[in-house]
Design an enzyme around this catalytic site. Structure first.
Site, PDB file in Angstrom:
ATOM      1  N   GLU A 152      33.181  38.844  44.521  1.00  0.00           N
ATOM      2  CA  GLU A 152      33.124  38.013  45.731  1.00  0.00           C
ATOM      3  C   GLU A 152      33.228  38.838  47.009  1.00  0.00           C
ATOM      4  OE1 GLU A 152      36.154  35.004  45.318  1.00  0.00           O
ATOM      5  OE2 GLU A 152      35.272  34.175  43.514  1.00  0.00           O
ATOM      6  N   GLU A 187      33.489  32.724  36.959  1.00  0.00           N
ATOM      7  CA  GLU A 187      34.723  31.997  37.279  1.00  0.00           C
ATOM      8  C   GLU A 187      34.373  30.540  37.512  1.00  0.00           C
ATOM      9  OE1 GLU A 187      37.148  33.479  40.543  1.00  0.00           O
ATOM     10  OE2 GLU A 187      36.843  35.539  39.885  1.00  0.00           O
TER      11      GLU A 187
HETATM   12  O1  IFM Z   1      42.009  33.458  42.373  1.00  0.00           O
HETATM   13  C1  IFM Z   1      40.734  33.551  42.897  1.00  0.00           C
HETATM   14  C2  IFM Z   1      40.014  34.779  42.371  1.00  0.00           C
HETATM   15  O2  IFM Z   1      40.717  35.945  42.635  1.00  0.00           O
HETATM   16  C3  IFM Z   1      38.655  34.915  43.023  1.00  0.00           C
HETATM   17  N1  IFM Z   1      37.917  33.691  42.918  1.00  0.00           N
HETATM   18  C4  IFM Z   1      38.553  32.461  43.272  1.00  0.00           C
HETATM   19  C5  IFM Z   1      39.899  32.344  42.544  1.00  0.00           C
HETATM   20  C6  IFM Z   1      40.589  31.015  42.924  1.00  0.00           C
HETATM   21  O3  IFM Z   1      40.802  30.949  44.301  1.00  0.00           O
END
Ligand code: IFM
Length: 448
Positions: free
Chosen positions: A172, A355
């Site tokens: 990200e 994710e």
């Molecule tokens: O915890 C974070 C992760 O580190 C990166 N993506 C989003 C998740 C939830 O906010």
């Protein structure tokens, strides 16, 4: 004949990759063990008011010491792949120079044990824990950081290469650049738009340089980047709202995917924001170094409407959706729409969801169970969206849940729980939630 995974008829192909994700600073703790240097998150956590309740990752889930417990959980869950990140400050405590053997040895042991358990190591090289020394000399807004990242990546490729089944360069970069350098809510806590765009460019450059270095190692595991695109829906059918939604996707999506696929920066977005990028000759070729996949993290989808007074001409519209404890809208179809939008506009070979998940107010019942039915509903509906994407021919190859463990949720500290496993942030004790068993059944092919 017994029932085997090959018999699954739930819409997921037999070779679909199931996993879950974590990140070093969020779970490891042991923040000064074995010579680890300080990262920007160690520093940011100690700025008064920066993190909820003054919390920090010094202990986190204690996974640096309890890694065997984590592997036992992963075995019980039945995942094919575990996505975790290597902490740069454990490998190069000051962000450059000779590697620290103790740090590399930790990850070697861990990857070996995962391999013995039949679980693929899917390694993220950068999940936001930049060595503080590199921030002291400018951080991501400074071009040199991209080169330091490639040097660090090379060390990790060579040390762990024969143990890793999949590589992610950056997690990200939008968050690293804009939450960190423009909005100031993530480390290093700066509030400077020009710095943020410079950081964005150097993150992308660092990604491309790392991919180039990787190709020279002769390793063959797939490599790519993890984005958190945003593809908001228009609040109404009006042409101006449709155009607003399209512009809204520029910042989180096109701005990253255009250069990654050799199209340079999205001019409309740069013009709207009044910024220019620190591009040097040859940078776009580096950034567009071919990769095997694109990985996306998806949590929510917003609705937007036209607003001529805003720089990019849109604002977020109110919505009726249920929300998670992060106050994020729960929109399973939004995942389908995001995958479809990306597959339509860019020539992606494979897409991985690296994710997806949600925080809820979990509580331990009198019988000791954590009946997190909202997380189960979330998971079920988002897997349904994945199934629909696969049925429509979108090349979706993997799904990783965020997260294995309740962990340090950045500026929210330990106040938000995303795990399949409940973790007590005081002593690190783990307790399996109902959603863990739901996901286990989904992986095994017994949940439609
Ligand atoms: O915890 C974070 C992760 O580190 C990166 N993506 C989003 C998740 C939830 O906010």
């Amino acid at each position: 004949m017994g029932i085997t995974r090959g018999d699954r008829n739930d819409g997921f192909p037999k070779d679909f990759l199931w996993g879950c994700s974590t990140a070093s600073y969020q779970i490891e703790g042991s923040s000064s063990a074995d010579g680890r240097g300080p990262s920007i998150w160690d520093s940011f956590c100690h700025v008064p008011g920066a993190v909820y309740g003054g919390m920090n990752g010094d202990f986190a889930c204690d996974s640096y010491r309890r890694w065997k417990d984590d592997i036992e959980l992963l075995k019980e869950l039945g995942v094919d792949s575990y996505r975790y990140s290597v902490a740069w400050p454990r490998v190069q405590p000051r962000g450059s120079g000779a590697p620290l053997q103790a740090g590399l040895d930790h990850y070697k042991r861990f990857a070996d044990a995962l391999g013995e358990a039949g679980i693929e190591s899917a390694v993220t090289l950068y999940h936001w824990d930049l060595p503080q020394s590199l921030q002291d000399s400018g951080g991501w807004p400074c071009r040199d950081t991209a080169y330091r990242f490639a040097e660090y990546a090379d060390i990790v490729f060579r040390a762990l290469g024969d143990r890793v089944g999949r590589w992610f360069t950056l997690n990200e970069p939008w968050c690293a650049a804009f939450l960190g350098y423009e909005l100031g809510v993530h480390a290093p806590g700066h509030k400077d738009r020009a710095e943020a765009y410079n950081a964005a460019h150097h993150l992308l450059l660092g990604h491309g340089l790392a991919v180039q270095v990787y190709r020279k190692t002769g390793l063959e595991a797939p490599i790519g980047i993890v984005l958190n695109p945003s593809t908001p829906r228009p609040a109404t059918r009006r042409a101006e709202d449709i155009a607003a939604a399209d512009r809204a996707a520029d910042h989180g999506t096109a701005f990253w995917l255009d250069p990654l696929y050799g199209r340079g920066y999205t001019a409309r977005h740069l013009a709207a924001m009044g910024v220019s990028m620190p591009v040097k000759d040859g940078d776009f070729d580096i950034i567009a170094a071919p990769t095997e996949f694109i990985a996306i993290n998806y949590y929510a989808e917003n609705a937007v409407e036209a607003d001529s007074s805003a720089p990019e001409g849109f604002r977020q519209a109110p919505s009726w959706r249920d929300k998670s404890a992060m106050n994020w809208d729960i929109v399973p179809d939004g995942l389908y729409r995001m995958l479809a939008a990306i597959a339509k506009r860019w020539p992606v070979k494979e897409i991985l969801v690296t994710e997806n998940g949600a925080a809820f107010e979990d509580r331990i019942d009198g019988d000791g169970r954590i009946k997190d039915s909202q997380r189960i509903d979330y998971l079920r509906s988002h897997l349904c969206a994945c199934r629909k994407a696969i049925a429509d021919g979108i090349p979706l190859k993997a799904y990783y849940f965020w997260s294995l463990l309740d962990n340090f949720e950045w500026a929210y500290g330990y106040s938000k729980r995303f795990g399949l496993v409940y973790v007590d942030p005081v002593n690190g004790e783990r307790r399996i939630k109902d959603s863990f068993y739901y996901f286990r059944d989904s992986i095994a092919g017994f949940e439609n």
